[in-house]
Design an enzyme around this catalytic site. Structure first.
Site, mmCIF file in Angstrom:
data_model
loop_
_atom_site.group_PDB
_atom_site.id
_atom_site.type_symbol
_atom_site.label_atom_id
_atom_site.label_comp_id
_atom_site.label_asym_id
_atom_site.label_seq_id
_atom_site.Cartn_x
_atom_site.Cartn_y
_atom_site.Cartn_z
ATOM 1 N N HIS A 104 0.838 -1.211 0.000
ATOM 2 C CA HIS A 104 0.000 0.000 0.000
ATOM 3 C C HIS A 104 0.867 1.255 0.000
ATOM 4 O O HIS A 104 1.251 1.755 1.055
ATOM 5 C CB HIS A 104 -0.893 -0.041 1.250
ATOM 6 N N ASP A 152 0.918 2.614 3.736
ATOM 7 C CA ASP A 152 0.007 3.698 3.338
ATOM 8 C C ASP A 152 0.778 5.015 3.211
ATOM 9 O O ASP A 152 0.269 6.084 3.583
ATOM 10 C CB ASP A 152 -1.174 3.833 4.312
#
Ligand SMILES: [Zn+2]
Length: 429
Positions: free
Chosen positions: A52, A304
């Site tokens: 991610h 992320d």
């Protein structure tokens, strides 16, 4: 090349011989006339794999490019990253995913595996060309509208059914949109005190529960992005106990930071550096996430990494963009939260930051144990170092790290991508 004096997964000192991009021998006292890299007792891990990452190219090259993002990844010990689809244009066609894939290859710092959008334009109205992206040169296997939740249950069901044809997985950003309309931070005691609109845990948990049921119903693979609450952990534990094909990730920041920082931190109160989606939660949530990562309920750590230019972050809380960069601090934060606390050993870290993410993304050539015959994707890490985080030293184009000024353990000493050093002595090659 011989990489001398390293401790594979923290074990006894050994040497690694690399030839033609492959590990050919692991043992002690290896002899040869090859070039020598002195590992100085560093821990050797398989090259890290991020499920991610936001690389922002095409469209927001002021925040990050594929080149700077992959340089940042290499400095963090990564040899492969999955690039999220919320670019401009959105990665919802074979053309865009192939463009991102090629940019990664040209840079040569880290393999870039594009994630395809689930719906056209991330708009949640019609399915994107999942099959065309899967068949493209980028061989997309992970599909996500990340940044947005696929909240329409029928579309989510169709996506789960569709990806079965090519062993793909749908990675859900679990955020019920109506329950989080205008939300600014975790809903709780602190949001009440600060007068910021709350982001309830149930908005995440309701979607995770629904999607686990949907995945079981159609017999497909589901992955949950950035799990952030104790309740989500309970639902995942239940889904896994049923034998359903559900995996999940947690970010380094959700393993270390809490919503208390929004009220009071070394960087003052209401500092948007702590504004992130999903929001920082409570200490009890952090404890539950750590336990879940340790016992395998949460499968992987994913960064992320969300770069934003200064003008989008250094503004008032309500106007600031959500997100934090994380590639260059991930391993240190995991050491602080999981290893130094005794919850994970280095084999456990390798499993959750390399082997499992590669398996979920169906990335061949990454996430292999360090042994003869495996591609020479290797990270050397010195856990004894202590480093004060200085964003100016980052390779990332953005500076929005919540760890500025903090002293974190460990340092990535070197990264090798198929035998080629991308980082040596902590510096890009
Ligand atoms: Zn997300």
């Amino acid at each position: 090349m011989i990489i001398r004096n390293v401790r594979v997964l923290g074990g006894e000192p050994a040497d690694i011989r690399v030839s033609g991009g492959t590990i050919t021998e692991v043992g002690t006292g290896l002899q040869g006339t090859e070039e020598i890299v002195d590992g100085r007792g560093a821990i050797a891990l398989p090259g890290l794999v991020d499920l991610h990452t936001h690389l922002r190219e095409p469209g927001r090259e002021d925040a990050e490019t594929v080149l700077t993002g992959t340089q940042s990844a290499a400095r963090g010990g990564y040899t492969a990253v999955h690039a999220m689809a919320n670019t401009s244009p959105v990665a919802d066609t074979a053309g865009v995913v192939e463009q991102v894939y090629r940019l990664g290859q040209e840079g040569g710092y880290c393999d870039v595996q594009p994630v395809g959008a689930v719906t056209v334009g991330l708009e949640g109205r019609q399915l994107a060309e999942l099959g065309a992206m899967a068949d493209s040169a980028a061989r997309v296997r992970v599909f996500s509208d990340d940044g947005h939740c696929v909240d329409d249950a029928v579309l989510m069901r169709r996506a789960l059914e569709y990806v079965k044809a090519f062993d793909g997985v749908v990675a859900q950003h679990a955020q019920e949109p109506r329950l989080t309309s205008g939300a600014q931070m975790n809903e709780g005691v602190i949001s009440g005190r600060l007068g910021l609109a709350g982001w309830p845990a149930v908005a995440e948990e309701a979607i995770i529960a629904r999607d686990c049921l949907l995945a079981a119903h159609v017999g497909s693979r589901l992955h949950i992005c950035h799990v952030s609450t104790a309740g989500s952990v309970e639902i995942l534990r239940w889904a896994k106990s049923k034998g359903w094909n559900v995996t999940a990730e947690v970010t380094p920041h959700h393993l270390l930071l809490t919503d208390e920082l929004v009220e009071e931190s070394p960087n003052g109160s209401y500092n948007p550096i702590y504004k992130v989606n999903p929001p920082l939660r409570t200490r009890a949530d952090v404890e539950a996430l750590r336990a879940a990562l340790a016992d395998g309920t949460i499968d992987v750590v994913a960064t992320d990494h969300a770069p934003h230019p200064v003008e989008d972050k250094e503004t008032e809380w309500a106007a600031a963009a959500m997100g934090m960069i994380g590639l260059e601090t991930a391993l240190s934060v995991v050491q602080e939260a999981m290893v130094d606390t005794g919850l994970l050993d280095w084999a456990g870290v390798a499993e959750r930051m390399s082997l499992k993410p590669a398996e979920i993304g169906r990335l061949s050539g990454h996430g292999n144990p360090i042994e003869a015959g495996a591609p020479a994707n290797i990270t050397l890490y010195d856990p004894g170092a202590r480093t004060e985080v200085d964003p100016r030293a980052f390779a990332s184009k953005s500076r929005n790290t919540p760890y500025e000024g903090m002293t974190l353990p460990g340092r990535v000493v070197a990264t090798f991508l198929r035998g080629r050093p991308t980082v040596l002595e902590g510096k890009l090659v």
